[in-house]
Design an enzyme around this catalytic site. Structure first.
Site, PDB file in Angstrom:
ATOM      1  N   GLY A  55      13.990  -6.334 -36.157  1.00 11.12           N
ATOM      2  CA  GLY A  55      14.360  -5.146 -36.925  1.00 11.12           C
ATOM      3  C   GLY A  55      14.640  -4.010 -35.971  1.00 11.12           C
ATOM      4  O   GLY A  55      14.240  -4.080 -34.807  1.00 11.12           O
ATOM      5  N   CYS A  82      10.863 -10.735 -31.978  1.00  6.21           N
ATOM      6  CA  CYS A  82      11.349  -9.414 -31.570  1.00  6.21           C
ATOM      7  C   CYS A  82      10.504  -8.307 -32.210  1.00  6.21           C
ATOM      8  O   CYS A  82       9.334  -8.187 -31.890  1.00  6.21           O
ATOM      9  CB  CYS A  82      12.835  -9.286 -31.882  1.00  6.21           C
ATOM     10  SG  CYS A  82      13.590  -7.945 -30.963  1.00  6.21           S
ATOM     11  N   TYR A  83      11.053  -7.520 -33.136  1.00 11.00           N
ATOM     12  CA  TYR A  83      10.216  -6.507 -33.795  1.00 11.00           C
ATOM     13  C   TYR A  83       8.992  -7.177 -34.412  1.00 11.00           C
ATOM     14  O   TYR A  83       7.889  -6.630 -34.390  1.00 11.00           O
ATOM     15  CB  TYR A  83      11.032  -5.777 -34.877  1.00 11.00           C
ATOM     16  CG  TYR A  83      10.221  -4.786 -35.695  1.00 11.00           C
ATOM     17  CD1 TYR A  83       9.977  -3.508 -35.227  1.00 11.00           C
ATOM     18  CD2 TYR A  83       9.676  -5.145 -36.937  1.00 11.00           C
ATOM     19  CE1 TYR A  83       9.213  -2.601 -35.963  1.00 11.00           C
ATOM     20  CE2 TYR A  83       8.919  -4.265 -37.678  1.00 11.00           C
ATOM     21  CZ  TYR A  83       8.693  -2.985 -37.196  1.00 11.00           C
ATOM     22  OH  TYR A  83       7.947  -2.107 -37.924  1.00 11.00           O
ATOM     23  N   HIS A 168      15.024 -14.002 -29.192  1.00  5.31           N
ATOM     24  CA  HIS A 168      15.444 -14.526 -30.500  1.00  5.31           C
ATOM     25  C   HIS A 168      15.724 -16.032 -30.426  1.00  5.31           C
ATOM     26  O   HIS A 168      16.800 -16.433 -30.008  1.00  5.31           O
ATOM     27  CB  HIS A 168      16.732 -13.820 -30.951  1.00  5.31           C
ATOM     28  CG  HIS A 168      16.516 -12.413 -31.371  1.00  5.31           C
ATOM     29  ND1 HIS A 168      16.252 -12.062 -32.676  1.00  5.31           N
ATOM     30  CD2 HIS A 168      16.514 -11.259 -30.661  1.00  5.31           C
ATOM     31  CE1 HIS A 168      16.090 -10.749 -32.753  1.00  5.31           C
ATOM     32  NE2 HIS A 168      16.253 -10.232 -31.539  1.00  5.31           N
ATOM     33  N   GLU A 170      16.454 -17.952 -32.826  1.00  9.90           N
ATOM     34  CA  GLU A 170      17.414 -18.366 -33.860  1.00  9.90           C
ATOM     35  C   GLU A 170      18.864 -18.214 -33.411  1.00  9.90           C
ATOM     36  O   GLU A 170      19.777 -18.723 -34.060  1.00  9.90           O
ATOM     37  CB  GLU A 170      17.168 -17.564 -35.147  1.00  9.90           C
ATOM     38  CG  GLU A 170      17.581 -16.095 -35.131  1.00  9.90           C
ATOM     39  CD  GLU A 170      16.561 -15.163 -34.469  1.00  9.90           C
ATOM     40  OE1 GLU A 170      15.700 -15.658 -33.712  1.00  9.90           O
ATOM     41  OE2 GLU A 170      16.654 -13.946 -34.679  1.00  9.90           O
ATOM     42  N   ASP A 226      32.172 -22.926 -54.353  1.00  4.92           N
ATOM     43  CA  ASP A 226      30.921 -22.798 -55.098  1.00  4.92           C
ATOM     44  C   ASP A 226      31.068 -23.234 -56.554  1.00  4.92           C
ATOM     45  O   ASP A 226      30.246 -23.997 -57.070  1.00  4.92           O
ATOM     46  CB  ASP A 226      30.403 -21.352 -55.039  1.00  4.92           C
ATOM     47  CG  ASP A 226      30.305 -20.860 -53.613  1.00  4.92           C
ATOM     48  OD1 ASP A 226      30.214 -21.707 -52.707  1.00  4.92           O
ATOM     49  OD2 ASP A 226      30.332 -19.631 -53.398  1.00  4.92           O
ATOM     50  N   LYS A 365      26.133 -21.620 -47.777  1.00  4.82           N
ATOM     51  CA  LYS A 365      27.472 -22.175 -47.972  1.00  4.82           C
ATOM     52  C   LYS A 365      27.631 -23.595 -47.414  1.00  4.82           C
ATOM     53  O   LYS A 365      28.176 -24.466 -48.085  1.00  4.82           O
ATOM     54  CB  LYS A 365      28.490 -21.245 -47.297  1.00  4.82           C
ATOM     55  CG  LYS A 365      29.919 -21.496 -47.678  1.00  4.82           C
ATOM     56  CD  LYS A 365      30.196 -20.905 -49.024  1.00  4.82           C
ATOM     57  CE  LYS A 365      31.646 -20.763 -49.352  1.00  4.82           C
ATOM     58  NZ  LYS A 365      31.798 -19.964 -50.577  1.00  4.82           N
TER      59      LYS A 365
END
Ligand code: XMP
Length: 509
Positions: A55, A82-83, A168, A170, A226, A365
């Site tokens: 964040g 991180c944050y 990070h 990710e 979708d 998605k």
């Protein structure tokens, strides 16, 4: 239906959705919740682990997003990123300080003994993006890695099940990031890899049958990924009790209406194609303002759909192809403030139904595409790039006319065909032809022409919130330009749009 999950607590970072995506790639269910989530939610039995995201804030500021220290007493494994790592350090009594310089980008991580970093190379590249740093470790925790500029790049305490990384995991630039997340989810949290494996379709079919029983469901089918996957899933679950209304607003790409009809026409569902293109064109006559165009299209779509519903008689449920990012973007998390688009598929919920069915509302998605493939939908439909609800109307600058629609359809078809033939899809997240409202002088044969200019747009993006123009070979672009001016009547000039978003947007209007 979900028996185990990892909850990602959102503190406003850019990569928060990505964390849930990475966890789902392991076939473990994960969802994003705002940091204001009541602790009772996190205490539930199906929550096997918690991630605190990054964040933009500093933990020592009063106004920063916080979570109660009692979260530590839940006994669930927590990974702070991180944050999130700084917040964990702060909650555990460590010290976070402000650095004079930010650390941003790829950097070398030196790994020490660690359960979270088990099996990771002793020196590995990670992605950092921070200004504050953990200056003093909380008591009872130990440092597990460091970088040149960051003395405590990760720490952990196995006993209290707290793990933290300043970097990070990710993000792709963290080369062994997925392995680190796997260590947390599979080893530390002990999750089973059962989500989406084969049970998703089966589970949904069962749930839809239980909910609907022998009542009727109506779906607005746009032909996008979708709603197409929703149609196929519902068709499998309730067959003839499903009716799909496909409204052709006349603003689709070349051949699209026919393709949708050819896929869904033969399926075991009541497929009702409605050609409303004349009505849309009539209502758009003389309208040049982009917002006005969107509003007219949205309203007209609802009018047409409502009229079809009246004709069909008693229908109990409305089905929609809502997916997980739609829910996150409309306020589930706190990080994304994304402009709301007028999507002609998004119907108001108060047009006389008893209930709503949204079977894909927990999927990203690419997961939706996977389900589509498993249901046997053709690749050409499943792998579609995004196409806006208002269709070509927002790719035609100024008034929409039949002549302009035909020009865009033809030019777009050539551009897409050439991109495919030259294998350039990987460089383009979205690509299309649009029509500028500009006419200019040209010369063809021995004659002067005064015709339209087509704009080619191709962008690379992950999130469609920011984008940069794709780098397409010059020879390719000039070949496409030459095909368009030769094959499409009414065009004597082709331009390529180099602008990024921001300051531009992906669509022209
Ligand atoms: P912009 O033009 O805002 O587009 O950069 C970002 C992404 O959203 C799509 N888009 C829409 N999708 N209804 C939709 O369903 C809309 O009104 C709409 N406007 C833009 C656009 O194609 C791109 O993928």
């Amino acid at each position: 239906m979900v028996e185990e999950k990892i909850v990602v607590v959102d503190f406003g970072g850019q990569y928060n959705q990505l964390i849930a995506r990475r966890i789902r790639q392991m076939d473990v269910y994960s969802e994003v919740v705002p940091y204001t989530v009541p602790l009772s939610e996190l205490a539930k039995e199906d929550v096997k682990g918690i991630v605190f995201t990054g964040g933009p804030n500093s933990v020592y500021l009063e106004s920063s997003p916080r979570i109660s220290r009692d979260v530590l007493a839940l006994g669930k494994p927590i990974l702070g990123i991180c944050y999130g790592a700084q917040l964990l350090a702060h909650l555990l009594g460590g010290k976070v300080e402000h650095a004079d310089d930010s650390e941003y980008g790829s950097t070398k991580l030196f790994v020490e003994d660690s359960r979270l970093l088990q099996g990771i190379s002793k020196e590995t590249d990670v992605f950092m993006s921070h200004t504050d740093y953990i200056a003093t470790l909380p008591q009872g925790t130990r440092k597990t890695s460091f970088t040149k500029h960051c003395p405590i790049a990760s720490f952990e305490d196995e006993e209290r099940k707290v793990y933290a990384t300043q970097f990070h995991p990710e993000v792709e630039h963290t080369i062994e990031g997925q392995k680190i997340l796997e260590n947390f989810v599979l080893d530390i949290c002990n999750c089973h890899q059962t989500f989406l494996k084969s049970s998703f379709i089966q589970d949904q079919v069962r749930a839809i049958r239980e909910k609907v029983q022998d009542r009727k469901v109506l779906l607005a089918l746009s032909g996008g990924v979708d709603s197409s996957v929703t149609a196929a899933l519902l068709s499998k679950a309730i067959g003839k009790n499903l009716t799909c209304v496909f409204v052709n607003h006349g603003l689709l790409r070349k051949g699209e209406a026919e393709q949708v009809s050819s896929v869904f026409g033969p399926m075991d569902l009541n497929f009702v194609p409605v050609d409303a293109s004349a009505l849309f064109l009539e209502r758009l006559k003389g309208v040049t303002d982009p917002e006005e165009k969107r509003k007219i299209i949205g309203r007209t779509f609802i009018d047409v759909f409502r009229a079809e519903k009246e004709k069909l008689g008693e229908i109990d449920f409305l089905a929609q192809g809502t997916i997980y990012p739609d829910r996150i973007e409309s306020g589930l998390g706190i990080s994304a403030t994304i402009k709301s688009h007028h999507n002609v598929g998004g119907l108001p919920k108060d047009i006389g139904f008893q209930g709503l069915i949204e079977p894909l509302d927990h999927l990203f998605k690419d997961e939706v595409r996977d389900v589509g493939r498993q249901l046997g939908l053709p690749e050409s439909l499943v792998d579609r790039q995004p196409f806006p609800g208002p269709g070509l109307a927002i790719r035609i600058v100024g008034e929409v006319t039949k002549e302009k629609i035909a020009i865009v359809q033809e030019a777009d078809s050539i551009f897409r065909d050439e991109i495919r033939r030259n294998g350039l899809q990987k460089r383009c997240s979205q690509y299309f032809a649009a029509l500028s409202n500009m006419r200019s002088v040209g010369v063809m044969g021995d004659f002067r022409t005064y015709e339209y200019a087509v704009v080619l747009r191709a962008v690379e993006t992950d999130d469609f919130m920011t984008a940069k123009a794709s780098e397409l070979p010059y020879s390719f672009l000039s070949h496409v330009a030459s095909r368009i001016v030769n094959e499409v009547q009414g065009v004597n000039r082709v331009l390529f749009d180099f602008t990024s978003k921001p300051p531009s947007t992906i669509e022209l209007e």
